[in-house]
Design an enzyme around this catalytic site. Structure first.
Site, mmCIF file in Angstrom:
data_model
loop_
_atom_site.group_PDB
_atom_site.id
_atom_site.type_symbol
_atom_site.label_atom_id
_atom_site.label_comp_id
_atom_site.label_asym_id
_atom_site.label_seq_id
_atom_site.Cartn_x
_atom_site.Cartn_y
_atom_site.Cartn_z
ATOM 1 N N GLY A 75 0.812 -1.217 0.000
ATOM 2 C CA GLY A 75 0.000 0.000 0.000
ATOM 3 C C GLY A 75 0.841 1.261 0.000
ATOM 4 N N ASP A 76 1.985 1.201 0.693
ATOM 5 C CA ASP A 76 2.841 2.400 0.735
ATOM 6 C C ASP A 76 3.416 2.690 -0.651
ATOM 7 O OD1 ASP A 76 4.520 0.173 0.852
ATOM 8 O OD2 ASP A 76 5.538 0.778 2.703
ATOM 9 N N ALA A 77 3.804 1.624 -1.372
ATOM 10 C CA ALA A 77 4.365 1.819 -2.721
ATOM 11 C C ALA A 77 3.356 2.543 -3.622
ATOM 12 C CB ALA A 77 4.757 0.475 -3.327
#
Ligand code: UDP
Ligand code: MG
Length: 427
Positions: free
Chosen positions: A190-192
């Site tokens: 999700g951070d990517a």
């Protein structure tokens, strides 16, 4: 006074660790912060730990109250981070997970850097990754270095190593209608997905100093996701982060009480731990019990004096002792059942020794030819990757076969570890 830095802590069922994450905030040399604890409906043990800290006026607690049946529908931490981003008051934003701690000077050093570098909107620092075992003993460690400015931070920088100005959020919102992309496709990165959005207009500036320590436990999502195939294998005993244990049968999960667990002589060492989003995606059906028997066990009734293998809801008579031995069925695991109950089950094909012409292999049994593993369901043989076989504890009691033997059977799709969370199904 408005806080300088808003830290968003996402929490879900890590009672042994979440307290350390919160304490790492309390130990910061820069004290002008707010901490938004976004709890994703954790168990009471976890909430009890968090509640110890909420007296601090800088700490806010929010519970998403998400129901388990909805847990797989979005990338949960992205969803609750988005809820938090609507409330933050700080000039700078940072993210913390419940298995990470910040080093004491983190907030001070990062906020100072922003004051000294007005051109910088996003900062990241080096991260120490510690892999630990179930007792929290360290197995290995490595450092993710923050060496250079990044135009593409996706898949390189963990979200606990980042701080960004809150100003840049409006732009993301005006383009995408939200901040983090919580599509479930991004569950394990999700951070990517968010970094890609941020990188459209910004670069990530480095501070080459370890400012956070993240722990990879046997229950981290990344670890649990390892070696899972696209289909959960029928007849598997599974568990998520709660205490509940289920049996996978007919595309569904069936709760197993302790009593039933013991009755069918299941073994705790056979339990396969699954990430919650995968577990809760599997529909729940009636619990396992004497009305709904498991498959793939050997049963015996005193008064019938015979042994049967349960498969596809039917009983397959095991014709003799040598069949039991050849197929490596363990006598200690034979389950005694009431004769009446057994008679009520339909008869399936006989289970004979393997040299018989019409031998139909028992379902869920692992077969071995020198370099490859095969598993059989309904008379169809599928090659299974050794990592998957290991993950599902299938190797024990495997049976050797020859390639000539294998040739007699129809072949199914290979069972291999999966890369992407979304194509997850059950068989
Ligand atoms: N998380 C969440 N809801 C869930 C599962 C996880 O909010 O249903 C949060 C969890 O608290 C953590 C983050 O998502 O802050 C990443 O989860 P985890 O640490 O298990 O994953 P990994 O370290 O393997 O990426
Ligand atoms: Mg984690």
């Amino acid at each position: 006074m408005e806080p300088l830095i808003s830290v968003i802590l996402t929490s879900y069922n890590k009672p042994l660790f979440v307290g350390k994450a919160i304490e790492s905030m309390l130990a910061q040399t820069e004290t002008n912060w707010e901490l938004l604890i976004m709890d994703d409906n954790s168990n009471s043990e976890t909430v009890k730990v968090i509640k110890k800290y909420i007296e601090d006026p800088r700490i806010y607690y929010f519970n998403s109250n998400i129901e388990h049946k909805d847990r797989y529908k979005t990338t949960r931490y992205a969803t609750i981070i988005n809820d938090a981003l609507k409330m933050v008051k700080g000039k700078f934003i940072s993210y913390l997970t419940d298995d990470t701690t910040f080093l004491p000077e983190r907030l001070e050093l990062m906020s100072q850097y922003f004051y000294q570098h007005p051109e910088c909107n996003i900062l990241y620092s080096s991260q120490l990754v510690k892999q630990v075992n179930i007792e929290f003993r360290e197995i290995r460690r490595f450092i993710r270095q923050a060496k250079q400015p990044l135009k593409h931070a996706a898949f390189t920088v963990d979200h606990c190593s980042v701080m960004h100005r809150s100003d840049i959020l409006h732009e993301i919102y005006s383009v995408y209608g939200n901040y983090w992309d919580d599509n479930p496709d991004h569950w394990n990165h999700g951070d990517a997905a968010f970094w890609k959005r941020l990188n459209e207009k910004n670069i990530f500036f480095p501070i080459n100093k370890v400012l956070d320590i993240t722990y990879k436990t046997p229950h981290s999502f990344q670890t649990l996701f390892n070696s899972l195939p696209s289909n959960i294998i029928e007849g598997t005993i599974v568990k998520g982060s709660s205490e509940d244990i289920y049996y996978i049968q007919n595309y569904s999960r069936k709760k197993i009480t302790e009593e039933i667990f013991a009755l069918f002589k299941f073994s705790r060492s056979h339990i396969v731990h699954l990430p919650d989003p995968i577990l809760y995606k599997i529909p729940e059906s009636e619990p396992l019990g004497l009305e709904i028997l498991p498959n793939f066990i050997v049963v015996h009734a005193h008064d019938m004096n015979s042994y049967f293998y349960l498969e596809s809801g039917q009983k397959r008579l095991i014709v003799d002792w040598s069949t039991m031995k050849q197929l490596k069925f363990n006598f200690e695991n034979v389950v005694k059942l009431d004769g009446k109950l057994l008679s009520s089950l339909d008869d399936g094909p006989l289970l004979t020794t393997m040299n018989q012409k019409n031998f139909i292999p028992p379902g869920r049994k692992l077969f071995r030819i020198p370099s490859k593993l095969w598993i059989c369901f309904d008379g169809i043989m599928s090659e299974i990757d050794p990592r998957v076989a290991k993950r599902f504890h299938l190797e024990k009691d495997s049976v050797s076969i020859s390639s000539a033997f294998l040739q007699k059977y129809k072949k199914g799709d290979r069972i291999t570890p999966l890369g992407s969370y979304t194509s997850f199904n059950i068989i």
